[in-house]
Design a protein around this motif. Sequence first.
Motif, PDB file in Angstrom:
ATOM      1  N   GLU A  64      -9.394  -2.971  -2.121  1.00  0.00           N
ATOM      2  CA  GLU A  64      -8.642  -3.261  -0.518  1.00  0.00           C
ATOM      3  C   GLU A  64      -7.420  -2.240   0.086  1.00  0.00           C
ATOM      4  O   GLU A  64      -7.272  -2.219   1.332  1.00  0.00           O
ATOM      5  N   ALA A  65      -6.396  -1.577  -1.275  1.00  0.00           N
ATOM      6  CA  ALA A  65      -6.082  -0.598  -0.888  1.00  0.00           C
ATOM      7  C   ALA A  65      -6.721  -0.024  -0.292  1.00  0.00           C
ATOM      8  O   ALA A  65      -6.045   0.637   1.077  1.00  0.00           O
ATOM      9  N   LYS A  66      -7.352   0.739  -0.317  1.00  0.00           N
ATOM     10  CA  LYS A  66      -8.641   2.238   0.241  1.00  0.00           C
ATOM     11  C   LYS A  66      -8.536   1.595   1.116  1.00  0.00           C
ATOM     12  O   LYS A  66      -9.312   2.699   2.172  1.00  0.00           O
ATOM     13  N   ILE A  67      -9.660   0.185   1.523  1.00  0.00           N
ATOM     14  CA  ILE A  67     -10.004  -0.298   2.550  1.00  0.00           C
ATOM     15  C   ILE A  67      -8.900   0.063   4.135  1.00  0.00           C
ATOM     16  O   ILE A  67      -9.289   0.800   4.907  1.00  0.00           O
ATOM     17  N   GLU A  68      -7.844   0.078   3.537  1.00  0.00           N
ATOM     18  CA  GLU A  68      -6.728   0.016   3.587  1.00  0.00           C
ATOM     19  C   GLU A  68      -6.366   1.342   4.491  1.00  0.00           C
ATOM     20  O   GLU A  68      -5.891   1.376   5.791  1.00  0.00           O
TER      21      GLU A  68
ATOM     22  N   LEU B  88       0.762  -1.334  -0.154  1.00  0.00           N
ATOM     23  CA  LEU B  88       0.118   0.306   0.024  1.00  0.00           C
ATOM     24  C   LEU B  88       1.413   0.950   0.286  1.00  0.00           C
ATOM     25  O   LEU B  88       1.340   1.444   1.035  1.00  0.00           O
ATOM     26  N   VAL B  89       0.807   1.919  -1.231  1.00  0.00           N
ATOM     27  CA  VAL B  89       2.059   2.730  -1.581  1.00  0.00           C
ATOM     28  C   VAL B  89       0.730   4.319  -1.516  1.00  0.00           C
ATOM     29  O   VAL B  89      -0.547   4.240  -1.881  1.00  0.00           O
ATOM     30  N   LEU B  90       1.290   5.409   0.334  1.00  0.00           N
ATOM     31  CA  LEU B  90       0.623   6.618   0.362  1.00  0.00           C
ATOM     32  C   LEU B  90       1.017   7.248  -0.230  1.00  0.00           C
ATOM     33  O   LEU B  90       2.491   7.587   0.178  1.00  0.00           O
ATOM     34  N   ASP B  91       0.021   7.940  -1.435  1.00  0.00           N
ATOM     35  CA  ASP B  91       0.980   9.490  -1.656  1.00  0.00           C
ATOM     36  C   ASP B  91       0.816  10.731  -2.179  1.00  0.00           C
ATOM     37  O   ASP B  91      -0.470  10.870  -1.775  1.00  0.00           O
ATOM     38  N   THR B  92       1.858  11.536  -1.429  1.00  0.00           N
ATOM     39  CA  THR B  92       1.367  12.987  -1.169  1.00  0.00           C
ATOM     40  C   THR B  92       1.522  13.861  -2.399  1.00  0.00           C
ATOM     41  O   THR B  92       1.772  15.311  -2.284  1.00  0.00           O
ATOM     42  N   VAL B  93       1.582  13.506  -3.669  1.00  0.00           N
ATOM     43  CA  VAL B  93       3.124  14.202  -3.805  1.00  0.00           C
ATOM     44  C   VAL B  93       2.011  14.838  -4.641  1.00  0.00           C
ATOM     45  O   VAL B  93       1.566  14.775  -5.367  1.00  0.00           O
ATOM     46  N   ASN B  94       2.548  16.405  -4.909  1.00  0.00           N
ATOM     47  CA  ASN B  94       1.915  17.108  -5.551  1.00  0.00           C
ATOM     48  C   ASN B  94       2.934  18.053  -6.769  1.00  0.00           C
ATOM     49  O   ASN B  94       4.436  17.497  -7.194  1.00  0.00           O
ATOM     50  N   TYR B  95       2.360  18.461  -8.449  1.00  0.00           N
ATOM     51  CA  TYR B  95       3.298  18.915  -9.443  1.00  0.00           C
ATOM     52  C   TYR B  95       3.475  20.575  -9.437  1.00  0.00           C
ATOM     53  O   TYR B  95       2.546  20.878  -9.475  1.00  0.00           O
TER      54      TYR B  95
END
Length: 258
Positions: A189-193, A113-120
């Motif tokens: 499933e990733a979103k549930i986690e 599960l990779v939580l992405d905070t990246v902005n452009y």
Amino acid sequence: MTHRGGAAPAAAPPRNSHRRSRVGTVMTIATLGLIGSGHIGSTLARLAVDAGLEVVLSNSRGPETLADLVDELGPQARAATAQEAAEAGDAVVVTVPLKAVPDLPTEALAGKLVLDTVNYYPDRDGHVAELDDESTTTSELLQRHLPGARVVKVFNNIYFEHLRALARTRGGSDVPDRAVLPIAGDDDEAKIEAVELLDRLGYDAHDVGALAEGWRYQRDLPAYAGIYATDGDFTRPRAVGRDELVDALARARRYRDL
């Protein structure tokens, strides 16, 4: 306004295995890896430690530069390389400039599960044609770079001081002024986690849909950053409820239409 972790020893788990425990039907994350330990990364590390998680922090300058932060966080935290943080985390926060995405440890993040905070930010990251013409999103680019990972877009739309100040753990009961953060992802499933992790860190979540919908809370749009400030004053954070967040997401417009 934009604002730019006697008995013989048990065998080590195989690489990229998930060392998580199941509570009901939700996989509970025990260790949070952080690739990037700047304002957002260090804030998430503090929230994770407060929630009882182990954290493994990394940055581009090397583990030794994180000594003060690790000392502050205590025995639940350790510094490592990005590769080690990716391998150790049951979930991994990627909180780096977009231009650093090619340097991520792709193989170590497979299955995670990779939580992405990246902005452009073009002035920082250089221009990316697919983002300039809005044919894709930062999270879709990240998912493309990490084909084996399960990417969820989250934490990119809130100022780090607000992220720390607005966290409200439940303590076994409802919290009426709890803030809601948007999430987007292609893996259910990733979103549930991710929702379960947000709950432990002190937030409710609103599922915006697929990664392609993550544009709705990117920089300078109604659901970005300033929505958690009181009357535009970033020194006065305020909890945003679900109805207000949904309204802000619905008012999002593509940059070309602004």
